[in-house]
Design an enzyme around this catalytic site. Sequence first.
Site, PDB file in Angstrom:
ATOM      1  N   LYS A  85       0.818  -1.218   0.000  1.00 58.27           N
ATOM      2  CA  LYS A  85       0.000   0.000   0.000  1.00 58.27           C
ATOM      3  C   LYS A  85       0.851   1.267   0.000  1.00 58.27           C
ATOM      4  O   LYS A  85       0.442   2.296  -0.528  1.00 58.27           O
ATOM      5  CB  LYS A  85      -0.970  -0.011   1.174  1.00 58.27           C
ATOM      6  CG  LYS A  85      -2.102  -1.011   0.966  1.00 58.27           C
ATOM      7  CD  LYS A  85      -3.296  -0.721   1.825  1.00 58.27           C
ATOM      8  CE  LYS A  85      -4.508  -1.504   1.370  1.00 58.27           C
ATOM      9  NZ  LYS A  85      -4.413  -2.948   1.709  1.00 58.27           N
ATOM     10  N   GLU A 107     -10.436   6.428   2.734  1.00 59.23           N
ATOM     11  CA  GLU A 107     -11.303   5.417   3.328  1.00 59.23           C
ATOM     12  C   GLU A 107     -10.406   4.281   3.801  1.00 59.23           C
ATOM     13  O   GLU A 107      -9.301   4.105   3.308  1.00 59.23           O
ATOM     14  CB  GLU A 107     -12.275   4.887   2.270  1.00 59.23           C
ATOM     15  CG  GLU A 107     -11.712   3.789   1.350  1.00 59.23           C
ATOM     16  CD  GLU A 107     -10.550   4.229   0.466  1.00 59.23           C
ATOM     17  OE1 GLU A 107     -10.448   5.440   0.186  1.00 59.23           O
ATOM     18  OE2 GLU A 107      -9.740   3.363   0.069  1.00 59.23           O
ATOM     19  N   SER A 374       1.791  -9.709  -0.681  1.00 59.68           N
ATOM     20  CA  SER A 374       1.405  -8.293  -0.641  1.00 59.68           C
ATOM     21  C   SER A 374       1.676  -7.637   0.703  1.00 59.68           C
ATOM     22  O   SER A 374       1.867  -6.426   0.775  1.00 59.68           O
ATOM     23  CB  SER A 374      -0.074  -8.140  -1.008  1.00 59.68           C
ATOM     24  OG  SER A 374      -0.883  -8.960  -0.187  1.00 59.68           O
TER      25      SER A 374
HETATM   26  C1  PLP Z   1      -5.240  -3.972   1.248  1.00 60.37           C
HETATM   27  C2  PLP Z   1      -4.495  -5.222   1.055  1.00 60.37           C
HETATM   28  C3  PLP Z   1      -4.770  -6.104  -0.007  1.00 60.37           C
HETATM   29  C4  PLP Z   1      -5.909  -5.908  -0.963  1.00 60.37           C
HETATM   30  O1  PLP Z   1      -5.844  -4.785  -1.761  1.00 60.37           O
HETATM   31  P1  PLP Z   1      -5.512  -4.825  -3.325  1.00 60.37           P
HETATM   32  O2  PLP Z   1      -5.864  -3.453  -3.759  1.00 60.37           O
HETATM   33  O3  PLP Z   1      -6.354  -5.880  -3.948  1.00 60.37           O
HETATM   34  O4  PLP Z   1      -4.070  -5.125  -3.470  1.00 60.37           O
HETATM   35  C5  PLP Z   1      -3.960  -7.219  -0.164  1.00 60.37           C
HETATM   36  N1  PLP Z   1      -2.956  -7.481   0.679  1.00 60.37           N
HETATM   37  C6  PLP Z   1      -2.663  -6.669   1.719  1.00 60.37           C
HETATM   38  C7  PLP Z   1      -1.533  -7.024   2.615  1.00 60.37           C
HETATM   39  C8  PLP Z   1      -3.420  -5.512   1.934  1.00 60.37           C
HETATM   40  O5  PLP Z   1      -3.121  -4.723   2.985  1.00 60.37           O
END
Ligand code: PLP
Length: 391
Positions: A85, A107, A374
């Site tokens: 993020k 948000e 992620s």
């Molecule tokens: C917010 C989040 C996601 C989902 O958001 P995307 O916009 O689909 O990438 C995935 N993994 C983590 C660790 C997140 O914090």
Amino acid sequence: MTKGKFGKFGGQHIPEALKAPVAKLEAAYEKYINDADFIKELGELYSQYAGRPSVLYHARNMTADLGGAKIYLKREDLNHTGSHKINNVLGQALLAKKMGIKRLIAETGAGQHGVATATAATLLGMECEVYMGQEDIERQALNVYRMKLHGAKVHSVTAGTATLSDAVDAAIAAWCASDADTYYLLGSAVGPHPFPSMVRDFQAIIGREIRAQMLAAEGRLPDSVIACVGGGSNAIGTFYDFIGEQSVELVGCEAAGKGLNTTEHAAAISNGRVGIFHGMETYFVQDDAGGLAPVYSISAGLDYPGVGPEHAHLHDTGRARFVAITDDEAVAAFEYLARTEGIIPAIESAHAIAYVIKYAPSLPKDKIIVVTVSGRGDKDVESMARYRGQL
Ligand SMILES: *Cc1c(COP(=O)(O)O)cnc(C)c1O
């Protein structure tokens, strides 16, 4: 209207009150996204502050254990604040600064995007206000505290189910009602144009790094790149550099929650219908009346009823394929990565790992998979322990 369209998806479905701020944002995005000074400044924030490039790690234990394709992990969990993020918030906060704006609104669902936005606001000397469902405020007290620690103000949203989708509505309403000194920093590759393209452009660093790191490690491109999909920002960031490379398969992993045959999931592509909400045309999980349905996933970050319009298009054209992973599979993958590689992934990321666990053994050893981790799983440890009855 073809602006911001991905095939028939996307667009700019906005109320009159947003036409001016969105047009201003669009102009700024077009001006700065290819501006050499902006790119240099953002690159410095990525390397000096976020800790980029993130590691591309050859997961030897997992590869040996699964006995099929060679597996690499793209370690977005190692970024400052613990997920991908930060790539988006640094980009948009810097853009807001260039526009001369000093106040960010955002948000948040689980609070991860709220924390990242509060972090960027602090770094760049801006004010920050975050809209969050009352339900989520109660479930994610620690992240609310983290936002406040960075000086952000958190607004409780009590409408609807008091969760992420309602927080998006509240943030859009606040943006409509605000003056020219407010920037809406949207957290995923969703919403009206230019957000889906802009968020993608800021996340595309993930795929560009994968390309360079893979060429250095293996002398060729991967055969598959795999990522989890909530709104779709880490996935489109992973995919984007490879869309034109037909030899690279793109796989997105949605949240099947308690199962696609139940109403408790968040799989917009696998089990949704085309509709228009939150400024865009795309797939949404809908109720019989054509409204947004309440969605569910064990992973708060995937708990969004829609999906980015570029993914909808990649799905319809067959360029990417999307699979759905249940809570049970994701929790098992969370534990699996902790045990095989000593890495605790975010429960969102565990959805992508879960698919690799199923998929890699079916491929020959000379195939290469890259899966994007992620985020890190520290935030999920307590709820996973509870899920297993160990707390
Ligand atoms: C917010 C989040 C996601 C989902 O958001 P995307 O916009 O689909 O990438 C995935 N993994 C983590 C660790 C997140 O914090």
